[in-house]
Write an enzyme that holds these catalytic residues in place. Structure first.
Site, PDB file in Angstrom:
ATOM      1  CE1 TYR A  52      49.742  44.461  27.513  1.00  0.00           C
ATOM      2  CE2 TYR A  52      51.680  45.498  26.573  1.00  0.00           C
ATOM      3  CZ  TYR A  52      50.329  45.250  26.549  1.00  0.00           C
ATOM      4  OH  TYR A  52      49.545  45.806  25.552  1.00  0.00           O
ATOM      5  CE  LYS A 319      40.780  52.904  32.618  1.00  0.00           C
ATOM      6  NZ  LYS A 319      41.545  51.715  32.154  1.00  0.00           N
TER       7      LYS A 319
END
Length: 327
Positions: A52, A319
């Site tokens: 990230y 999800k």
């Protein structure tokens, strides 16, 4: 309490484990929360892997959003014991209990689906702001996005439909078309060569001034070629791990602009009242079913490794959520 402790970046089975931790005493103005539901987002997976853009100090606890219940308050506070609240964004939510400044806590509207509400703080605001902060398309105008079957992509389709904005939705699997059309997608196209020509054919040559990219690399380049002269491509994720790029034709000869977007600065710099108004509006849309993302599976925190493995599987139908404390 129990928490998912990330000790190094890398494969989840080697780097993150559920451990026992002490909560510690509350400071004045703090609240103790039970974490009821917290999702596993792509940014969480990228953080664990060390990929990230902004990485936390280690050791740390991943998790960026969710819903919780207030179980203790110290001093004067705008919340009370028993209140359901949204967990502060980026606060390390993969745990059974957490402390938070009470002033940062926003209420969850009563009677709402907590699974859907747990996903409200990151993806719906991202979709809303991607549509509104970069020269908002007007009714009848077009926007193009890739990863249209993602949570952000689905929310964006629904929000655009409410505003009368038409969407071109780029996916990797053509069989997603019926599902996205049912949400309100106007055009669904498979990513790949000739995307710009196929966009022009599908829209009758209409102007497309906004492109929304979550992939990077050649996928960004194809979006840039599909956007009209003077348009903007907004890059908010890098699922490919490659740098976002535009072709010389788009960048030089058609004056296409490449912008970046990250939700965290918006929350850090926006007044609480504005944040609360946006969350209330989005919560209403989630509550009435206008905004909805399928849930693939829920896992207790003790089954974190199983949950992460499922979240990283391709072809999921929704999800993956953690439920650290039973509701």
């Amino acid at each position: 309490m129990k928490a998912a402790r990330l000790t190094k970046f890398g494969a989840p089975q080697d780097s993150i484990h559920v451990v026992e931790e002490e909560v510690g005493p509350l400071a004045p103005g703090e609240a103790l929360l039970e974490v009821l539901v917290t999702p596993i987002n792509p940014s969480d997976i990228a953080t664990i892997a060390g990929l990230y853009g902004v990485l936390p100090k280690l050791p740390g606890v991943p998790g960026n959003e969710g819903v919780g219940r207030v179980v203790q308050v110290e001093g004067e506070a705008p919340v009370q014991v028993g209140d359901l609240v949204f967990l502060p964004m980026g606060s390390g939510t993969w745990r059974t209990h957490m402390k938070a400044k009470a002033q940062r806590l926003l209420p969850v509207p009563p009677g709402k689906d907590l699974l859907q509400m747990s996903m409200l703080s990151v993806n719906p605001p991202t979709a809303e702001l991607l549509l509104s902060e970069f020269g908002k398309p007007q009714r009848g105008e077009w926007v193009i996005q890739n990863t249209a079957n993602s949570a952000v992509g689905r929310y964006l389709i629904s929000l655009a439909k409410l505003e009368g904005i038409k969407t071109i939705n780029v996916v990797r699997r053509k069989e997603l078309e019926p599902e996205l059309k049912a949400l309100g997608a106007d055009v669904v196209l498979e990513d790949g060569d000739g995307l710009a020509e196929r966009v022009r054919e599908a829209t009758g040559g209409a102007k497309v001034m906004l492109g929304i990219d979550a992939v990077g690399g050649s996928a960004t380049l194809r979006l840039g070629d599909a956007v009209s002269a003077g348009g903007t491509v907004v890059h908010y994720g890098s699922m490919s791990g490659k740098a976002a790029t535009l072709s010389p034709a788009a960048l030089i000869f058609r004056n296409v602009t490449l912008r970046g977007f990250w939700l965290v600065p918006w929350f850090n710099n926006t007044p609480r009242e504005t944040q609360a108004a946006l969350m209330a509006r989005l919560a209403k849309l989630v509550g009435d079913g206008t905004l909805n993302v399928p849930v693939d599976a829920t896992f207790p925190l003790e089954n974190l490794q199983e949950a992460l493995a499922r979240a990283m599987e391709g072809g999921r139908q929704g999800k993956v959520l953690l439920t650290p404390v039973k509701r």
